[in-house]
Motif scaffolding. Structure first.
Motif, PDB file in Angstrom:
ATOM      1  N   ARG A 182      -9.674 -16.720   1.120  1.00 34.72           N
ATOM      2  CA  ARG A 182      -8.634 -15.889   1.726  1.00 34.72           C
ATOM      3  C   ARG A 182      -8.462 -14.617   0.893  1.00 34.72           C
ATOM      4  NH1 ARG A 182      -5.027 -21.063   1.444  1.00 34.72           N
ATOM      5  NH2 ARG A 182      -3.360 -19.601   0.969  1.00 34.72           N
ATOM      6  N   PRO A 183      -9.268 -13.574   1.173  1.00 36.18           N
ATOM      7  CA  PRO A 183      -9.354 -12.438   0.255  1.00 36.18           C
ATOM      8  C   PRO A 183      -8.425 -11.265   0.576  1.00 36.18           C
ATOM      9  CG  PRO A 183     -11.137 -12.317   1.838  1.00 36.18           C
ATOM     10  CD  PRO A 183     -10.334 -13.540   2.185  1.00 36.18           C
ATOM     11  N   HIS A 184      -7.250 -11.539   1.130  1.00 32.38           N
ATOM     12  CA  HIS A 184      -6.319 -10.462   1.461  1.00 32.38           C
ATOM     13  C   HIS A 184      -6.015  -9.581   0.249  1.00 32.38           C
ATOM     14  CE1 HIS A 184      -2.611  -8.371   2.431  1.00 32.38           C
ATOM     15  NE2 HIS A 184      -2.013  -8.996   1.447  1.00 32.38           N
ATOM     16  N   VAL A 185      -5.780 -10.181  -0.913  1.00 34.41           N
ATOM     17  CA  VAL A 185      -5.416  -9.402  -2.105  1.00 34.41           C
ATOM     18  C   VAL A 185      -6.549  -8.462  -2.500  1.00 34.41           C
ATOM     19  CG1 VAL A 185      -5.074  -9.608  -4.606  1.00 34.41           C
ATOM     20  CG2 VAL A 185      -3.656 -10.926  -3.039  1.00 34.41           C
ATOM     21  N   LEU A 186      -7.767  -8.939  -2.446  1.00 36.29           N
ATOM     22  CA  LEU A 186      -8.894  -8.082  -2.810  1.00 36.29           C
ATOM     23  C   LEU A 186      -8.994  -6.883  -1.874  1.00 36.29           C
ATOM     24  CD1 LEU A 186     -11.350  -7.430  -4.501  1.00 36.29           C
ATOM     25  CD2 LEU A 186     -12.674  -9.066  -3.135  1.00 36.29           C
ATOM     26  N   ARG A 187      -8.795  -7.098  -0.584  1.00 33.43           N
ATOM     27  CA  ARG A 187      -8.818  -5.975   0.359  1.00 33.43           C
ATOM     28  C   ARG A 187      -7.751  -4.943  -0.020  1.00 33.43           C
ATOM     29  NH1 ARG A 187      -8.190 -10.221   4.454  1.00 33.43           N
ATOM     30  NH2 ARG A 187     -10.261 -11.041   4.971  1.00 33.43           N
ATOM     31  N   GLN A 188      -6.540  -5.441  -0.303  1.00 31.59           N
ATOM     32  CA  GLN A 188      -5.438  -4.543  -0.607  1.00 31.59           C
ATOM     33  C   GLN A 188      -5.656  -3.812  -1.928  1.00 31.59           C
ATOM     34  OE1 GLN A 188      -1.126  -5.906  -1.234  1.00 31.59           O
ATOM     35  NE2 GLN A 188      -1.149  -5.167   0.891  1.00 31.59           N
ATOM     36  N   ALA A 189      -6.193  -4.509  -2.913  1.00 30.59           N
ATOM     37  CA  ALA A 189      -6.453  -3.878  -4.209  1.00 30.59           C
ATOM     38  C   ALA A 189      -7.456  -2.735  -4.067  1.00 30.59           C
ATOM     39  CB  ALA A 189      -6.965  -4.917  -5.198  1.00 30.59           C
ATOM     40  N   ILE A 190      -8.494  -2.936  -3.253  1.00 26.06           N
ATOM     41  CA  ILE A 190      -9.479  -1.871  -3.030  1.00 26.06           C
ATOM     42  C   ILE A 190      -8.807  -0.661  -2.386  1.00 26.06           C
ATOM     43  CG2 ILE A 190     -11.492  -1.243  -1.616  1.00 26.06           C
ATOM     44  CD1 ILE A 190     -12.568  -4.095  -2.162  1.00 26.06           C
ATOM     45  N   HIS A 191      -7.982  -0.877  -1.384  1.00 23.29           N
ATOM     46  CA  HIS A 191      -7.330   0.240  -0.703  1.00 23.29           C
ATOM     47  C   HIS A 191      -6.321   0.954  -1.590  1.00 23.29           C
ATOM     48  CE1 HIS A 191      -8.466  -1.515   3.448  1.00 23.29           C
ATOM     49  NE2 HIS A 191      -9.186  -0.443   3.217  1.00 23.29           N
ATOM     50  N   CYS A 192      -5.709   0.227  -2.523  1.00 22.65           N
ATOM     51  CA  CYS A 192      -4.671   0.820  -3.378  1.00 22.65           C
ATOM     52  C   CYS A 192      -5.230   1.512  -4.624  1.00 22.65           C
ATOM     53  CB  CYS A 192      -3.670  -0.257  -3.812  1.00 22.65           C
ATOM     54  SG  CYS A 192      -2.591  -0.842  -2.483  1.00 22.65           S
TER      55      CYS A 192
ATOM     56  N   TYR B 124       0.837  -1.213   0.000  1.00 20.09           N
ATOM     57  CA  TYR B 124       0.000   0.000   0.000  1.00 20.09           C
ATOM     58  C   TYR B 124       0.870   1.259   0.000  1.00 20.09           C
ATOM     59  CZ  TYR B 124      -3.038   3.712   1.686  1.00 20.09           C
ATOM     60  OH  TYR B 124      -3.716   4.908   1.826  1.00 20.09           O
ATOM     61  N   GLU B 125       1.865   1.294   0.873  1.00 17.61           N
ATOM     62  CA  GLU B 125       2.724   2.483   0.958  1.00 17.61           C
ATOM     63  C   GLU B 125       3.471   2.716  -0.347  1.00 17.61           C
ATOM     64  OE1 GLU B 125       2.781   4.688   3.254  1.00 17.61           O
ATOM     65  OE2 GLU B 125       1.484   3.646   4.699  1.00 17.61           O
ATOM     66  N   ARG B 126       3.963   1.643  -0.971  1.00 19.23           N
ATOM     67  CA  ARG B 126       4.725   1.799  -2.208  1.00 19.23           C
ATOM     68  C   ARG B 126       3.835   2.241  -3.365  1.00 19.23           C
ATOM     69  NH1 ARG B 126       8.540   2.914  -4.204  1.00 19.23           N
ATOM     70  NH2 ARG B 126       9.384   1.181  -5.398  1.00 19.23           N
ATOM     71  N   VAL B 127       2.627   1.683  -3.456  1.00 20.57           N
ATOM     72  CA  VAL B 127       1.724   2.108  -4.531  1.00 20.57           C
ATOM     73  C   VAL B 127       1.372   3.579  -4.356  1.00 20.57           C
ATOM     74  CG1 VAL B 127      -0.586   1.809  -5.523  1.00 20.57           C
ATOM     75  CG2 VAL B 127       0.810  -0.199  -5.006  1.00 20.57           C
ATOM     76  N   MET B 128       1.110   3.990  -3.116  1.00 21.44           N
ATOM     77  CA  MET B 128       0.798   5.402  -2.882  1.00 21.44           C
ATOM     78  C   MET B 128       1.993   6.295  -3.217  1.00 21.44           C
ATOM     79  SD  MET B 128      -2.288   5.809  -2.118  1.00 21.44           S
ATOM     80  CE  MET B 128      -3.382   4.404  -2.347  1.00 21.44           C
ATOM     81  N   GLU B 129       3.187   5.842  -2.845  1.00 18.24           N
ATOM     82  CA  GLU B 129       4.389   6.619  -3.169  1.00 18.24           C
ATOM     83  C   GLU B 129       4.564   6.760  -4.682  1.00 18.24           C
ATOM     84  OE1 GLU B 129       9.229   5.983  -2.898  1.00 18.24           O
ATOM     85  OE2 GLU B 129       7.936   4.894  -1.507  1.00 18.24           O
ATOM     86  N   LEU B 130       4.372   5.650  -5.405  1.00 21.45           N
ATOM     87  CA  LEU B 130       4.576   5.659  -6.857  1.00 21.45           C
ATOM     88  C   LEU B 130       3.515   6.464  -7.599  1.00 21.45           C
ATOM     89  CD1 LEU B 130       5.565   1.900  -7.272  1.00 21.45           C
ATOM     90  CD2 LEU B 130       7.065   3.864  -7.691  1.00 21.45           C
ATOM     91  N   THR B 131       2.370   6.654  -6.973  1.00 17.79           N
ATOM     92  CA  THR B 131       1.269   7.383  -7.626  1.00 17.79           C
ATOM     93  C   THR B 131       1.012   8.730  -6.951  1.00 17.79           C
ATOM     94  OG1 THR B 131      -0.377   6.235  -6.262  1.00 17.79           O
ATOM     95  CG2 THR B 131       0.162   5.261  -8.410  1.00 17.79           C
ATOM     96  N   HIS B 132       2.003   9.209  -6.191  1.00 21.37           N
ATOM     97  CA  HIS B 132       1.917  10.518  -5.538  1.00 21.37           C
ATOM     98  C   HIS B 132       0.683  10.639  -4.652  1.00 21.37           C
ATOM     99  CE1 HIS B 132       5.198  11.571  -8.215  1.00 21.37           C
ATOM    100  NE2 HIS B 132       4.458  11.209  -9.252  1.00 21.37           N
ATOM    101  N   GLY B 133       0.377   9.555  -3.948  1.00 22.65           N
ATOM    102  CA  GLY B 133      -0.698   9.576  -2.982  1.00 22.65           C
ATOM    103  C   GLY B 133      -2.083   9.350  -3.540  1.00 22.65           C
ATOM    104  N   ARG B 134      -2.199   9.197  -4.845  1.00 20.56           N
ATOM    105  CA  ARG B 134      -3.521   9.089  -5.467  1.00 20.56           C
ATOM    106  C   ARG B 134      -4.027   7.650  -5.511  1.00 20.56           C
ATOM    107  NH1 ARG B 134      -3.712  12.005 -10.964  1.00 20.56           N
ATOM    108  NH2 ARG B 134      -3.936  13.803  -9.564  1.00 20.56           N
TER     109      ARG B 134
END
Length: 389
Positions: free
Chosen positions: A288-298, A242-252
Motif C-alpha cells: 500500500r504505497p500511498h505515502v511513497l506517492r505523496q512523498a515523491i509529489h511533495c 501536499y497543499e500544506r507542504v507546498m504552502e510551508l515551502t513557498h511552492g517549492r
C-alpha cells in the motif's frame, strides 16, 4: 526456554521452544536482557510477510549478555553485554567489505527463494521469515548469534539497556534515513510516519543540521512526541498534506522527504490509499504505497526521497514520471547496522541523544502477545514496546 512465536495472522504465542546451541565456531549465545517489538514485526503480525512458518521465533531488536562463545567468535567473552544488529553479516564478502552489510552474500541460506521474488538476495535477518534465512529471533530468553565476530557491539556499563537497545535497528534506520537526505543547514525535511523509526529520523535530521522538520501522522501521542523534538506536525486526517507542504515551502517542496511508513499506509488517508487496501485484500496488489506517492509529489525538484519503510513486493502507480522529470534521487534499503554502530554508540555516550525516549510500554514475554495487539492497533498511546524476558 520461553519465546514469542508466530502461528498465523494475528496469532502470536508465548511458548516453550528448544534452547539455542552453538552451531558454528563463529556463533555466540546471548541471554536476552531486553528486546523490542518493531514496526516491521507488525507486518508479520498482520500476515503481510510471506514465507513465515508456524512456530517461527520472532524479533530482531535484541541485547543481552554473552553466555557461550564459539572458538572463532573473536572479540567477545562470556559476560560481555552486547547489542545485536538485526542484519546478519559475514564481514568478508564483496558487500561487507564495502560496508553494505545488509547486502551480505553469505548469510541468507534461503537466498534462492529471495532471488525469485527480488532478483537477488539481501542478508539474512533475525526472526523475519524464510525468505531471509529462517533465523530464530530475539524475542526469547536466549538467542544464537551467527557471525558474532562481525555483528554484536559491546556497550559500556554506564549506559542502560534501554539507552542502547535501539542500536539494534530503529536508531540506525532512522539515522540512515536522514543521512540519505544529505542535509544542508537551511533544509526542510518532511517525514511521513511518527512511529519509532520516524521519531528517530526526526531527531537524526536535527542532529545532522536540518533547519526544519515537518512530521506527518494522525496518532495524537506520536504527533506530540514529534513536537517535543522541535518538529512541525501535520495531521493527514485534518489537512491536505501536499497543499500544506507546498504552502510551508513557498511552492517549492521539501528539500528531502522520508517514507518511514512503508507497506501499511493508513487506508483512511486518501482515495488512493483506500484503493491500495482493497487491492491487497483481494490479492490484486502486494503493498500500500500511498505515502511513497505523496512523498515523491511533495519533494522539490532535484531533491531526495529516502525510503526506510518496509515494502515487500510490487508497487502500483508510483509516479515515476514526476521523479524522472523533476530529477529526484530515490535512496532506500535495509540498514547496514554494523556500519553505524560505533558512531551512534558514541552519540549516545556523549549525551547527544537518548533513544529510550520512544518507549511507552514495557512487559514480559508472557505479556508479549497482548502487547503485539496493543502496538499494532496503536492503543493506549503505544509508540514502542520493550520486553524483559
Amino acid at each position: 526456554m520461553k519465546a514469542l512465536t508466530w502461528h498465523g495472522k494475528g496469532d502470536i504465542r508465548c511458548e516453550s521452544v528448544p534452547d539455542p546451541k552453538i552451531e558454528d565456531d563463529r556463533d555466540v549465545i546471548i541471554k536476552v536482557n531486553a528486546c523490542a517489538i518493531c514496526g516491521s514485526d507488525v507486518h508479520i503480525f498482520n500476515g503481510l510477510i510471506p514465507s513465515m512458518e508456524g512456530g517461527d521465533v520472532l524479533g530482531h531488536e535484541t541485547m543481552g549478555e554473552v553466555v557461550e562463545v564459539g572458538k572463532r567468535a573473536t572479540g567477545l567473552s562470556i559476560g560481555d553485554r552486547v547489542v545485536v544488529p538485526f542484519t546478519i553479516a559475514c564481514g568478508e564478502c564483496f558487500f561487507c567489505q564495502r560496508g553494505f552489510y545488509s547486502g551480505c552474500e553469505r548469510t541468507n541460506p534461503d537466498r534462492e527463494k529471495a532471488k525469485k521474488l527480488w532478483g537477488n538476495s539481501p542478508a539474512g535477518l533475525f526472526g523475519y521469515s524464510h525468505l531471509l534465512g529462517g533465523y530464530s529471533g530475539g524475542q526469547a530468553e536466549y538467542l544464537r548469534v551467527p557471525y558474532a565476530d562481525v555483528g554484536p557491539i559491546k556497550v559500556p556499563d554506564e549506559l542502560t539497556d534501554e539507552q542502547v537497545l535501539f542500536l539494534s535497528d530503529i536508531f540506525p534506520t532512522g539515522y540512515m534515513a536522514a543521512e540519505f537526505c544529505e542535509i544542508k543547514p537551511a533544509d526542510t525535511i518532511a517525514i511521513w510516519g511518527c512511529g519509532p523509526v520516524g521519531q528517530m529520523a526526526i531527531r537524526s535530521a536535527f542532529l545532522l543540521g536540518a533547519e526544519r522538520v515537518i512530521a506527518v501522522d494522525t496518532v495524537p501521542e506520536r504527533l506530540r512526541l514529534a513536537e517535543t523534538a522541535g518538529a512541525m506536525t501535520l495531521d493527514f486526517m485534518q489537512e491536505d498534506i501536499y497543499e500544506r507542504v507546498m504552502e510551508l515551502t513557498h511552492g517549492r517542496g521539501a528539500d528531502a522527504c522520508i517514507d518511514a511508513v512503508g507497506t501499511e499506509a493508513d487506508s483512511r488517508a486518501s482515495l488512493d490509499s483506500f484503493v491500495d487496501r482493497v487491492k491487497v485484500a483481494t490479492y490484486m496488489g502486494t503493498d500500500r504505497p500511498h505515502v511513497l506517492r505523496q512523498a515523491i509529489h511533495c519533494c522539490r525538484n532535484f531533491g531526495t526521497v529516502s525510503i526506510v519503510g518496509v515494502y515487500g513486493g510490487y508497487l502500483d502507480k508510483i509516479p515515476m514520471g514526476s521523479a524522472i522529470n523533476r530529477g529526484l534521487t530515490l535512496r532506500m534499503g535495509q540498514t547496514p547496522v554494523q556500519r553505524y554502530l560505533p558512531s551512534l554508540l558514541g552519540r549516545i555516550a556523549k549525551g547527544e541523544i537518548d533513544p529510550s525516549f520512544v518507549i511507552t510500554h514495557r512487559g514480559s514475554l508472557d505479556e508479549g502477545p497482548v502487547l503485539y495487539s496493543t502496538f499494532a492497533d496503536r492503543k493506549d498511546g503505544c509508540v514502542k514496546v520493550v520486553l524483559r524476558p
